[in-house]
Design an enzyme around this catalytic site. Structure first.
Site, PDB file in Angstrom:
ATOM      1  N   SER A 142       0.837  -1.211   0.000  1.00  0.00           N
ATOM      2  CA  SER A 142       0.000   0.000   0.000  1.00  0.00           C
ATOM      3  C   SER A 142       0.868   1.255   0.000  1.00  0.00           C
ATOM      4  O   SER A 142       0.381   2.357   0.180  1.00  0.00           O
ATOM      5  CB  SER A 142      -0.935   0.001   1.211  1.00  0.00           C
ATOM      6  OG  SER A 142      -0.183  -0.026   2.392  1.00  0.00           O
ATOM      7  N   HIS A 195      -4.614  -6.282  -1.751  1.00  0.00           N
ATOM      8  CA  HIS A 195      -3.969  -5.943  -0.488  1.00  0.00           C
ATOM      9  C   HIS A 195      -4.454  -6.812   0.666  1.00  0.00           C
ATOM     10  O   HIS A 195      -5.588  -6.708   1.100  1.00  0.00           O
ATOM     11  CB  HIS A 195      -4.219  -4.452  -0.192  1.00  0.00           C
ATOM     12  CG  HIS A 195      -3.479  -3.973   1.003  1.00  0.00           C
ATOM     13  ND1 HIS A 195      -4.018  -3.055   1.891  1.00  0.00           N
ATOM     14  CD2 HIS A 195      -2.245  -4.280   1.494  1.00  0.00           C
ATOM     15  CE1 HIS A 195      -3.137  -2.831   2.856  1.00  0.00           C
ATOM     16  NE2 HIS A 195      -2.071  -3.563   2.640  1.00  0.00           N
ATOM     17  N   ASN A 248      -5.596   1.455   5.273  1.00  0.00           N
ATOM     18  CA  ASN A 248      -4.426   2.032   5.936  1.00  0.00           C
ATOM     19  C   ASN A 248      -4.508   3.551   5.987  1.00  0.00           C
ATOM     20  O   ASN A 248      -4.059   4.175   6.932  1.00  0.00           O
ATOM     21  CB  ASN A 248      -3.137   1.603   5.235  1.00  0.00           C
ATOM     22  CG  ASN A 248      -2.730   0.198   5.643  1.00  0.00           C
ATOM     23  OD1 ASN A 248      -3.340  -0.387   6.539  1.00  0.00           O
ATOM     24  ND2 ASN A 248      -1.740  -0.354   4.988  1.00  0.00           N
ATOM     25  N   GLU A 307      -8.448  -6.258   0.314  1.00  0.00           N
ATOM     26  CA  GLU A 307      -8.769  -4.959  -0.287  1.00  0.00           C
ATOM     27  C   GLU A 307      -8.391  -5.026  -1.768  1.00  0.00           C
ATOM     28  O   GLU A 307      -7.228  -5.232  -2.104  1.00  0.00           O
ATOM     29  CB  GLU A 307      -7.943  -3.883   0.440  1.00  0.00           C
ATOM     30  CG  GLU A 307      -8.471  -2.497   0.327  1.00  0.00           C
ATOM     31  CD  GLU A 307      -7.671  -1.495   1.178  1.00  0.00           C
ATOM     32  OE1 GLU A 307      -8.220  -0.434   1.476  1.00  0.00           O
ATOM     33  OE2 GLU A 307      -6.504  -1.756   1.534  1.00  0.00           O
TER      34      GLU A 307
END
Length: 299
Positions: A13, A34, A84, A46
């Site tokens: 990320s 992710h 995040n 994700e």
């Protein structure tokens, strides 16, 4: 070298997907996939679409996530992706409080009592300071006006502390990875405080548990609002699922936005507004939150 039907999925990320795709003619096949650590335990996946990712590739990834028994959420491409990015202020808020006099272990204790698997500082130790600094610098570059720049983690790193792997971080660790408070930590905090030029705030030394929770989580809610406003997440429910399955937000609180709505946009806005006057732009409520609060409507 890849055949024309091959999908390129990136798990990081901190590297922009557009940057990865820049030199290829296959930008429709580049996607973020992710996982959350530890990847074999955390149920969330994700799936990050760029402006050029083809619909077919997204559908294929949704199918793969079912096959590997993960719960997928589809989000847009930005720094930190949705989860995040939304949770980045979580650690930042903790560092801001520590430098102004709140006890490290009290913060973690309050957050764990609230229902998180661990507090922000214990999480830093687990992930490792190398990762924390790498992700941190991304946010400082991309959102300079709302990051709290603390030197605490770099100072700990200078002392060969990197978290759990070196058995020293915010906590000390024994052979069984059991964490205990480190009496030396206060020296590093004092040094970080002198670099930041902030002083101890008596109000923050004696923070109640409720206030600790609000000061740690309202900036997360604020960032989640931006993620919604920018269309990075399509619906609030995606962020609720992500918070629970990717960050360990307590499921019985219904997710980050659901929990925020139980307190009300007006209340959250007024608290953030007050803290931004006292402690700077890190707490400044975003336009989306301000607009919702003004009308008294849910997030």
């Amino acid at each position: 070298y890849c055949p024309p039907h091959c999908i390129l999925g990136s798990n990081t990320s901190t590297i922009d997907l557009d940057l990865i795709g820049e030199k290829t003619k296959s930008q429709d096949r580049i996607i973020g996939v992710h996982f959350f650590s530890p990847a074999h335990v955390m149920p969330l996946l994700e799936i990050v679409r760029t402006k050029r990712t083809s619909a077919q590739v997204i559908v294929d990834l949704l199918d793969i996530s079912k096959k590997i028994k993960k719960t997928p959420v589809v989000v847009g491409n930005c720094t930190g992706f949705a989860v995040n990015r939304m949770f980045f202020p979580y650690t930042q808020a903790a560092l801001l409080l520590i430098e102004r006099g709140t006890d490290v272990y009290q913060i973690d204790k309050a957050v764990t009592k609230f229902g998180m698997p661990m507090g922000p500082l214990r999480l830093c130790d687990l992930v490792g300071f190398g990762v924390a600094v790498a992700t941190g610098s991304q946010f400082v570059q991309n959102f300079p006006e709302r990051t709290y720049k603390s030197m605490l983690i770099p100072l700990l790193q200078e002392d060969k502390r990197a978290g759990e792997t070196t058995r020293k971080g915010f906590y000390l660790y024994d052979d069984r990875r059991k964490a205990s408070p480190d009496p030396e930590l206060k020296n590093f905090i004092e040094k970080a405080r002198s670099i930041s030029g902030v002083s101890i705030d008596p109000m923050l030394v004696k923070l109640k548990e409720k206030d600790i929770i609000e000061m740690i989580f309202f900036p997360v809610v604020n960032e989640a609002c931006r993620v919604l406003d920018e269309g990075i997440a399509v619906k609030a429910a995606d962020l609720d699922i992500s918070a629970i399955m990717g960050m360990g937000f307590p499921a019985y609180r219904g997710g980050i936005i659901f929990w925020a709505d139980s307190l009300g946009s007006k209340y959250i806005y007024s608290r953030l507004e007050k803290w931004s006057e006292l402690y700077g732009s890190f707490f400044k409520p975003c336009a989306y939150l301000a607009a919702r609060a003004a009308k008294g409507i849910p997030l």
